[in-house]
Design a protein around this motif. Structure first.
Motif, PDB file in Angstrom:
ATOM      1  N   VAL A 185       0.860  -1.185   0.000  1.00 41.03           N
ATOM      2  CA  VAL A 185       0.000   0.000   0.000  1.00 41.03           C
ATOM      3  C   VAL A 185       0.898   1.237   0.000  1.00 41.03           C
ATOM      4  CG1 VAL A 185      -1.767   1.299   1.241  1.00 41.03           C
ATOM      5  CG2 VAL A 185      -1.802  -1.212   1.271  1.00 41.03           C
ATOM      6  N   TYR A 186       0.648   2.136  -0.930  1.00 39.69           N
ATOM      7  CA  TYR A 186       1.428   3.370  -0.985  1.00 39.69           C
ATOM      8  C   TYR A 186       0.772   4.384  -0.051  1.00 39.69           C
ATOM      9  CZ  TYR A 186       3.793   1.218  -4.900  1.00 39.69           C
ATOM     10  OH  TYR A 186       4.524   0.357  -5.690  1.00 39.69           O
ATOM     11  N   TRP A 187       1.160   4.301   1.223  1.00 40.98           N
ATOM     12  CA  TRP A 187       0.501   5.056   2.277  1.00 40.98           C
ATOM     13  C   TRP A 187       0.577   6.560   2.040  1.00 40.98           C
ATOM     14  CZ3 TRP A 187      -2.099   1.835   5.374  1.00 40.98           C
ATOM     15  CH2 TRP A 187      -1.652   0.525   5.483  1.00 40.98           C
TER      16      TRP A 187
ATOM     17  N   GLN B 158       0.563   8.148  -0.560  1.00 43.06           N
ATOM     18  CA  GLN B 158      -0.204   8.569  -1.725  1.00 43.06           C
ATOM     19  C   GLN B 158      -1.692   8.275  -1.544  1.00 43.06           C
ATOM     20  OE1 GLN B 158       1.476   6.982  -5.369  1.00 43.06           O
ATOM     21  NE2 GLN B 158       3.576   7.203  -4.620  1.00 43.06           N
ATOM     22  N   THR B 159      -2.069   7.858  -0.332  1.00 44.58           N
ATOM     23  CA  THR B 159      -3.456   7.473  -0.051  1.00 44.58           C
ATOM     24  C   THR B 159      -3.989   8.327   1.095  1.00 44.58           C
ATOM     25  OG1 THR B 159      -2.812   5.204  -0.627  1.00 44.58           O
ATOM     26  CG2 THR B 159      -4.986   5.517   0.378  1.00 44.58           C
TER      27      THR B 159
ATOM     28  N   SER C 279      -6.949   8.918   2.292  1.00 48.51           N
ATOM     29  CA  SER C 279      -8.102   8.461   3.070  1.00 48.51           C
ATOM     30  C   SER C 279      -7.713   7.682   4.326  1.00 48.51           C
ATOM     31  CB  SER C 279      -9.010   7.593   2.186  1.00 48.51           C
ATOM     32  OG  SER C 279      -8.296   6.469   1.690  1.00 48.51           O
ATOM     33  N   VAL C 280      -6.501   7.093   4.354  1.00 49.52           N
ATOM     34  CA  VAL C 280      -6.121   6.269   5.509  1.00 49.52           C
ATOM     35  C   VAL C 280      -5.503   7.093   6.630  1.00 49.52           C
ATOM     36  CG1 VAL C 280      -5.724   4.282   4.006  1.00 49.52           C
ATOM     37  CG2 VAL C 280      -3.798   5.761   4.626  1.00 49.52           C
ATOM     38  N   TRP C 281      -5.142   8.340   6.349  1.00 54.38           N
ATOM     39  CA  TRP C 281      -4.352   9.087   7.316  1.00 54.38           C
ATOM     40  C   TRP C 281      -5.115   9.615   8.526  1.00 54.38           C
ATOM     41  CZ3 TRP C 281       0.561   8.885   8.262  1.00 54.38           C
ATOM     42  CH2 TRP C 281       1.389   8.345   7.280  1.00 54.38           C
TER      43      TRP C 281
ATOM     44  N   LEU D 100      -1.504  14.434   0.265  1.00 50.85           N
ATOM     45  CA  LEU D 100      -2.247  14.140   1.493  1.00 50.85           C
ATOM     46  C   LEU D 100      -2.985  15.349   2.055  1.00 50.85           C
ATOM     47  CD1 LEU D 100       0.351  11.886   3.379  1.00 50.85           C
ATOM     48  CD2 LEU D 100      -1.435  11.210   1.771  1.00 50.85           C
TER      49      LEU D 100
END
Length: 306
Positions: A151-153, A155-156, A158-160, A247
């Motif tokens: 998972v490219y954290w 670049q994502t 929504s997960v932060w 982000l």
């Protein structure tokens, strides 16, 4: 006069409080005069009082910009997550520690849960980078070892909100449990002995005795936290996200937005714009705590702040 009579009657108590009063006056009240910067076009060479008065232009600049609504919503949303998760976890840690009867183990456990609070935020940010960084991060390596895709954290976006909440709770929940634990130790054992005689189990004692007695403390600490709901955790968020624009949608808060504006060398009025945003934060925090204190006064008058 009643004020002079009160000062004479409790002069030694006020003398003991004098250092704290002076400290708060110097470092909390005197700096408030700098809020006038929000209404000026600040030029360092002219100083605070010599700069030109521009009224509400700096606030208009912020509210007419494209990002003010997004950063304000992100700030409130993330802080609500932090407050709710932090309060629940701190309370849970305090209740669990209070159930430990072996003194040595209790001290060790309490020291371990408090330890993350003393870890530098810079070290925490480096740990997060090592955990979530690209293909080489520890989390992605574990995912790949179990047959999942990386998972490219960073670049994502929504997960932060969830990740930042977990990091915030890990770092601060143990420290936040100290006040709850101190409050728990002051409860009379007679309540619990009476409950045991009535056949109440331990979780029933917690639900019907401990939590109701903790309610005033929970309310006061929550009100104090709500007073800073418009202030983002700058050290945590900017240290991890930095200037990663991918982000910003989920993590850009008022503090990080202001910091980037302050660094904008093309904006000659960046100091005043940043001061205007800080004034907005202060006013909204003040209004928020007044509102929720009014709500608490209507619901439970004994738990209000003032």
């Amino acid at each position: 006069m009643s004020i002079l009579r009160e000062l004479r009657k409790n002069k030694w108590l006020y003398a003991m409080a004098l250092p704290a009063i002076v400290y708060v006056f110097i470092f909390s009240y005197l700096p408030m005069t700098a809020h006038v910067l929000a209404f000026k076009q600040f030029i360092p060479a002219k100083g605070l009082w010599g700069s030109r008065w521009v009224g509400l232009d700096n606030l208009v600049f912020f509210f007419t910009g494209p990002d003010w609504f997004r950063v304000t919503v992100n700030t409130v949303y993330l802080n609500l997550l932090f407050i709710v998760a932090g309060t629940v976890c701190s309370l849970l840690i305090a209740l669990l520690l209070n159930e430990i009867r072996q003194a040595f183990f209790k001290k060790v456990a309490q020291s371990l849960v408090i330890l993350p609070h003393f870890i530098s935020i810079i070290v925490v940010n480096l740990m997060v980078m090592n955990f979530f960084n690209g293909q080489d991060g520890m989390i992605n390596r574990l995912l790949q070892d179990f047959g999942f895709n990386a998972v490219y954290w960073f670049q994502t976006p929504s997960v932060w909100p969830l990740l930042l909440t977990i990091i915030f709770v890990w770092k601060g929940a143990g420290w936040g449990s100290i006040i709850y634990l101190a409050t728990l130790t002051g409860f009379s054992e007679e309540y619990y002995e009476s409950a045991k005689m009535d056949g109440a189990r331990r979780w029933q004692q917690i639900w019907h005795i401990t939590l109701p007695l903790l309610r005033p403390t929970i309310i006061v600490l929550t009100l104090l936290a709500l007073g800073r709901i418009f202030y983002g955790d700058f050290g945590l968020i900017y240290g991890i996200v930095g200037d990663n624009s991918l982000l910003f949608k989920a993590t850009d808060v008022i503090d990080t937005y202001t910091y980037r504006s302050l660094r904008d060398v093309s904006n000659m009025n960046s100091y005043s714009n940043a001061a205007a945003v800080a004034l907005f934060q202060s006013v909204m925090g003040f209004v928020t705590i007044l509102f929720f204190n009014w709500v608490v006064r209507r619901v439970d008058n004994d738990s209000k702040l003032f």
